[in-house]
Design a protein around this motif. Structure first.
Motif: not given
Ligand code: PMP
Length: 304
Positions: A26-33, A107-110
């Motif tokens: 899950t993106h939020t778990l990795h990049y915190g948004l 993954m990746g910040i986009s």
């Protein structure tokens, strides 16, 4: 928290508590948004009621707007879902946590192409800073970590990412035996607690930092309104930590913390070192409002 009975609202469905899981990528778990809210429902003579549900829901949407996160549900749906979670978990008073987070497609910040998921949980949660704290006040220490610079993170948003800063501050002072951390802004002025807004009282006037580097707290707004009703002037301005040391009274506000007196900052006693008279009065007014005893503020309550 994961292993308990009850139900959680997850992407429009009501599912068993233990099944409300999500993928490790899950993106939020990795990049915190992600963006979220914290609300409370209180026991009232007419059954449980959520305090300022519309205002919290508006803030959730503002948080999403700031981060350009597309909300997949409208406000009415989410407000109804929050009422349902109180009802279906058979809670008469509780904390409510809606959260919006990105999916695990990439993954990746986009984040622009990612799905947005939402969940709402509700559970009983007593006094966040202790029931003794509500009565006798808490011991606070200024953290060595600053609150976010306005161009590093957006303090108007209640976002997941803000709270790493809060955790750093809280764990630093908790390690030394204090109850809560006070964070200063990058210029050294008082910003807020790790999860609370701050007020001080001096010569009968209430002071609180302006909104530059703190969350636009809904309890804060309620206290400002209540103070006005009893003729206590409220001034929003930059505050230094020595102004707090020399205040007659001080207190934190927040949905979790409610109205918690501060009896000490950085080992300096504030006022008499106990809950002061104006703090006590505002605290009592606040608890009357949330428990349905203040007719004047009946519109702050949504009965589930
Ligand atoms: N500041 C921070 C950093 C918080 O986490 C909170 C709690 N949401 C507050 C202030 C107080 O806001 P509210 O009264 O809306 O809960």
């Amino acid at each position: 928290m994961a292993d308990r009975d009850g139900v959680i609202w997850s992407d429009g469905k009501i599912i068993p508590w233990r099944e409300a899981t999500t993928h490790v990528l899950t993106h939020t778990l990795h990049y915190g948004l992600g963006v979220f809210e914290g609300l409370r429902a209180y026991r009232t003579p007419r059954g449980p009621a959520i305090f300022r549900l519309q205002d919290h829901t508006d803030r959730l949407f503002n948080s999403a707007h700031i981060f350009m996160m597309r909300m997949p549900y409208d406000k009415d749906t989410l407000m109804q879902a929050q009422c349902d979670m109180v009802k279906q978990n058979k809670l008469d008073s509780c904390y409510i946590r809606p959260i919006a987070f990105y999916g695990s497609e990439a993954m990746g910040i986009s984040a622009t192409t990612l799905s947005v998921h939402m969940a709402i949980a509700a559970w009983p949660w007593g006094a966040y800073l202790g029931s003794e704290g509500l009565e006798k006040g808490i011991r606070v220490k200024t953290s060595s970590f600053s609150r976010h610079h306005v161009n590093v993170n957006m303090c108007r948003a209640k976002s997941v990412t803000t709270y790493a800063n809060s955790i750093l501050a809280h764990q630093e002072v908790a390690h030394d035996g204090y109850d809560e951390a006070l964070l200063l802004d990058v210029d050294g002025y008082v910003a807020e607690g790790a999860g609370e807004n701050i007020f001080i009282i001096k010569h009968g006037k209430l002071y609180t930092p302006d909104m530059t580097s703190c969350l636009e707290g809904i309890t804060r707004a309620s206290i400002i309104e209540l103070a006005g009703e009893i003729g206590v002037p409220v001034i929003e301005k930059r505050i230094t930590r020595d102004e707090v040391y020399c205040a007659d009274e001080a207190f934190f506000t927040g949905t979790a913390a409610e109205v918690t007196p501060i009896r000490e900052l950085d080992n300096r006693r504030i006022g008499n070192g106990e809950r002061g008279p104006i703090t006590a009065r505002l605290q009592a007014m606040f608890f009357d409002c949330v428990s349905g005893k203040a007719e004047k503020h009946a519109s702050w309550l949504t009965y589930v």
